[in-house]
Write a protein that holds these residues in place. Structure first.
Motif, PDB file in Angstrom:
ATOM      1  N   ASN A 104       5.109 -19.681  -2.548  1.00  0.00           N
ATOM      2  CA  ASN A 104       5.393 -18.331  -3.024  1.00  0.00           C
ATOM      3  C   ASN A 104       4.995 -17.316  -1.956  1.00  0.00           C
ATOM      4  N   ASP A 130       5.411 -14.074  -2.110  1.00  0.00           N
ATOM      5  CA  ASP A 130       5.012 -12.797  -2.706  1.00  0.00           C
ATOM      6  C   ASP A 130       3.605 -12.911  -3.286  1.00  0.00           C
ATOM      7  N   ARG A 131       2.619 -12.884  -2.400  1.00  0.00           N
ATOM      8  CA  ARG A 131       1.227 -13.014  -2.834  1.00  0.00           C
ATOM      9  C   ARG A 131       0.317 -12.356  -1.800  1.00  0.00           C
ATOM     10  N   LYS A 132      -0.901 -12.059  -2.204  1.00  0.00           N
ATOM     11  CA  LYS A 132      -1.847 -11.370  -1.327  1.00  0.00           C
ATOM     12  C   LYS A 132      -2.829 -12.329  -0.677  1.00  0.00           C
ATOM     13  N   ASN A 170       2.045  -4.901   4.307  1.00  0.00           N
ATOM     14  CA  ASN A 170       2.020  -3.678   3.505  1.00  0.00           C
ATOM     15  C   ASN A 170       3.005  -2.672   4.099  1.00  0.00           C
ATOM     16  N   GLY A 217       0.871 -12.915   4.916  1.00  0.00           N
ATOM     17  CA  GLY A 217       1.881 -12.806   3.879  1.00  0.00           C
ATOM     18  C   GLY A 217       2.724 -11.571   4.116  1.00  0.00           C
ATOM     19  N   THR A 218       3.349 -11.059   3.062  1.00  0.00           N
ATOM     20  CA  THR A 218       4.221  -9.889   3.182  1.00  0.00           C
ATOM     21  C   THR A 218       3.420  -8.678   3.641  1.00  0.00           C
TER      22      THR A 218
END
Length: 263
Positions: A218, A220-222, A256, A253-254
């Motif tokens: 996944n 989409d996670r921090k 900011n 990850g993604t």
């Protein structure tokens, strides 16, 4: 000449190489040790407490690569010199150095940071990288080729409120990485860094009270996992990264997105 499956795979393999991993008793260092040894690398692991790295060596004893535990405090230059000697005795040299040892001192504004706290954080996170890299300099330059991977932090990329000493030290690691890459390029020693964001190590899970299971697939996670950082370190240490030098690779990850302030 066309690529073959064997040649492609060999570029990303660490099989038969010798690596040194500092701060290897837990968290990211332990994960790096597991990934390296599973790939067939011989790994010298160190921490300030011998029992801790002996436990790591015992846990991974069934993997293809040998794991050799050594007690060493990276802030103690005599310890680090002994670590280099132990590596030479065990495996005859070193191909990969991973400077992972580090730690913070909690959150506090700079005016509340005492001199002893500053010295301790900078010593383990920045001076420790110098101590270990300096001790292995000759062995690394004798390799053909060799790689250094320094574990920095996103705190060193942009600074974190209340983490002045840690942010400054990790920023120094990133700068030192670039400098060493230039210094040692002619010696076929690549030097890179990784800058993790929030990684669910045992310590951070405890500090943040985070006990959720992380779905590796996944995006989409921090939070990331130590194994994901280890996979990146393995790539940077391998010949597959032969044209990657002097970089600090962010693993967050993604990213900011920048928000325009209300005016």
């Amino acid at each position: 000449m066309s690529e073959t499956t064997e040649t492609v795979r060999s570029r990303s393999s660490l099989d038969g190489q010798t690596a040194v991993v500092t701060g290897a008793s837990a968290g990211i260092g332990r994960a790096i040790t597991e990934v390296f040894a599973a790939d067939g690398a011989n790994v010298v692991v160190c921490s300030r407490t011998l029992d801790d790295v002996e436990a790591v060596a015992d846990e991974f004893a069934n993997l293809p690569g040998d794991v050799e535990p050594v007690e060493a405090d990276v802030t103690d230059r005599d310890d680090v010199a002994a670590l280099a000697e132990a590596t030479e005795e065990a495996f005859g040299g070193v191909d990969i150095l991973v400077n992972n040892a580090g730690g913070g001192a909690g959150l506090m504004p700079l005016d509340e940071v005492g001199g002893d706290v500053w010295d301790d954080v900078v010593d383990v996170n920045l001076t420790g990288v110098y101590n270990v890299t300096h001790a292995f300099a000759d062995a690394l330059q004798a390799g053909d080729p060799s790689a250094v991977v320094n574990v920095a932090s996103m705190a060193g990329e942009y600074g974190v409120e209340g983490m002045g000493p840690y942010s400054a030290a990790k920023g120094g690691v990133i700068s030192l990485t670039r400098t060493l890459a230039r210094d040692w390029a002619d010696e076929d020693v690549r030097v890179n860094a990784v800058s993790p964001g929030f990684i669910a190590t045992e310590k951070l899970r405890e500090n943040f009270g985070y006990d959720a299971e992380i779905e590796r697939g996944n995006a989409d996670r921090k939070w990331g996992t130590p194994a994901e950082v280890a996979d990146l370190v393995r790539f940077l240490a391998s010949d597959a990264a032969s044209f990657v030098d002097g970089q600090s690779v962010r693993i967050t990850g993604t990213p900011n997105t920048y928000q325009t302030p209300d005016l």
